[in-house]
Design a protein around this motif. Structure first.
Motif, PDB file in Angstrom:
ATOM      1  N   VAL A 136     -22.457  30.366   5.358  1.00 49.57           N
ATOM      2  CA  VAL A 136     -22.937  31.266   6.406  1.00 49.57           C
ATOM      3  C   VAL A 136     -23.190  30.495   7.684  1.00 49.57           C
ATOM      4  N   LYS A 137     -23.792  29.304   7.544  1.00 43.71           N
ATOM      5  CA  LYS A 137     -24.075  28.490   8.721  1.00 43.71           C
ATOM      6  C   LYS A 137     -22.781  28.092   9.421  1.00 43.71           C
ATOM      7  N   SER A 138     -21.785  27.710   8.653  1.00 45.76           N
ATOM      8  CA  SER A 138     -20.510  27.312   9.234  1.00 45.76           C
ATOM      9  C   SER A 138     -19.875  28.475   9.988  1.00 45.76           C
ATOM     10  N   ARG A 139     -19.955  29.663   9.427  1.00 43.40           N
ATOM     11  CA  ARG A 139     -19.391  30.835  10.088  1.00 43.40           C
ATOM     12  C   ARG A 139     -20.129  31.111  11.403  1.00 43.40           C
ATOM     13  N   ALA A 140     -21.467  31.002  11.375  1.00 40.78           N
ATOM     14  CA  ALA A 140     -22.254  31.242  12.588  1.00 40.78           C
ATOM     15  C   ALA A 140     -21.938  30.197  13.655  1.00 40.78           C
ATOM     16  N   ASP A 141     -21.811  28.945  13.230  1.00 40.57           N
ATOM     17  CA  ASP A 141     -21.509  27.877  14.190  1.00 40.57           C
ATOM     18  C   ASP A 141     -20.117  28.065  14.792  1.00 40.57           C
ATOM     19  N   THR A 142     -19.167  28.453  13.948  1.00 39.06           N
ATOM     20  CA  THR A 142     -17.807  28.683  14.433  1.00 39.06           C
ATOM     21  C   THR A 142     -17.787  29.833  15.424  1.00 39.06           C
ATOM     22  N   ARG A 143     -18.485  30.900  15.108  1.00 40.71           N
ATOM     23  CA  ARG A 143     -18.534  32.048  16.013  1.00 40.71           C
ATOM     24  C   ARG A 143     -19.152  31.657  17.357  1.00 40.71           C
ATOM     25  N   ALA A 144     -20.241  30.865  17.306  1.00 45.21           N
ATOM     26  CA  ALA A 144     -20.900  30.431  18.537  1.00 45.21           C
ATOM     27  C   ALA A 144     -19.974  29.555  19.373  1.00 45.21           C
ATOM     28  N   ALA A 145     -19.223  28.673  18.716  1.00 46.15           N
ATOM     29  CA  ALA A 145     -18.299  27.792  19.438  1.00 46.15           C
ATOM     30  C   ALA A 145     -17.199  28.599  20.122  1.00 46.15           C
ATOM     31  N   ILE A 146     -16.713  29.625  19.452  1.00 46.34           N
ATOM     32  CA  ILE A 146     -15.661  30.467  20.030  1.00 46.34           C
ATOM     33  C   ILE A 146     -16.201  31.249  21.228  1.00 46.34           C
TER      34      ILE A 146
END
Length: 245
Positions: free
Chosen positions: A5-15
């Motif tokens: 979940v954290k990885s998905r949130a971080d990826t979304r924030a980076a995008i």
């Protein structure tokens, strides 16, 4: 929170951050799937999986930029109330920041000035709530001569119109005094000429009392509702007519 979940949130924030940078630098046309993927360091399918399409990504970016701005405004209104800053000075300062934000972020402004997008935008709703708080402070000080909701609508409409007009004008021909002039015109319509100690006429008194009605602990809930109904009737009656018709 799990690593997934954290990885998905971080990826979304980076995008979103990457797309926001491209949007500020070059406008919506620069926010391509390939360009955003390259800047964010992700694969293009990731963008489709998280946002659906380019429009979904643009909406997320607009919401992100607007949410940051609104968060700053919320902190500002809380600080102004705590420091007992004059509510009119606070409103003027907020107005100027709003105009500056719209001119500095034209793509975000255009996205969020679309009525369909605004209705679904948490940041836009919070922005209106912050404006309502500022207008409420004016009402409680006895300085409004129109209902609070009407004052909020006028200020918001004037702000959107001012930004749209300035953005439609070539930068070198923009009138830097237009924002303040529009604010003065709106204030002339909504404000009394009196101070907080001496409200201007029965309507201003009714607006002020309505703003303070939640604090009237001597009244029961039913009595407060009845009082608010009477005060609303006073504030919505055209000048020169009686509330009875």
């Amino acid at each position: 929170m799990s690593d997934g979940v954290k990885s998905r949130a971080d990826t979304r924030a980076a995008i979103v951050d990457a797309a926001a940078s491209l949007l500020r630098e070059s406008g919506p046309g620069a926010v391509t799937t390939r360009g955003v993927a390259d800047r964010a360091g992700v694969q293009a399918p990731t963008i489709y999986r998280l946002f659906g399409d380019k429009d979904g990504l643009l909406e997320a970016v607009a919401e992100h930029v607007m949410a940051e701005f609104v968060s700053d405004k919320a902190a500002g209104v809380a600080a102004a109330a705590a420091a007992d800053v004059d509510p009119l000075d606070d409103l003027r300062a907020s107005w100027r920041k709003q105009i500056e934000f719209g001119l500095a972020n034209p793509a975000v402004f255009r996205l969020l000035s679309d009525p369909e997008r605004v209705s679904g935008s948490p940041a836009a709703r919070m922005g209106r709530q912050i404006l309502q708080t500022r207008v409420h402070r004016l009402a409680a000080a006895g300085r409004l001569r129109v209902p609070e909701a009407h004052a909020v609508d006028l200020i918001q409409a004037a702000g959107v119109g001012t930004i749209q007009t300035l953005l439609a004008t070539p930068r070198e021909r923009r009138d830097p005094s237009l924002g303040d002039a529009m604010m003065d015109a709106v204030l002339a319509r909504i404000l009394t000429d009196a101070t907080a100690e001496a409200p201007d006429g029965p309507v201003a008194t009714a607006v002020a009392l309505r703003a303070l009605s939640p604090q009237l602990g001597a009244l029961s809930e039913g009595e407060r509702r009845l009082l608010v109904e009477w005060l609303d009737r006073i504030t919505q009656t055209p000048p020169g007519t009686s509330a009875g018709g």
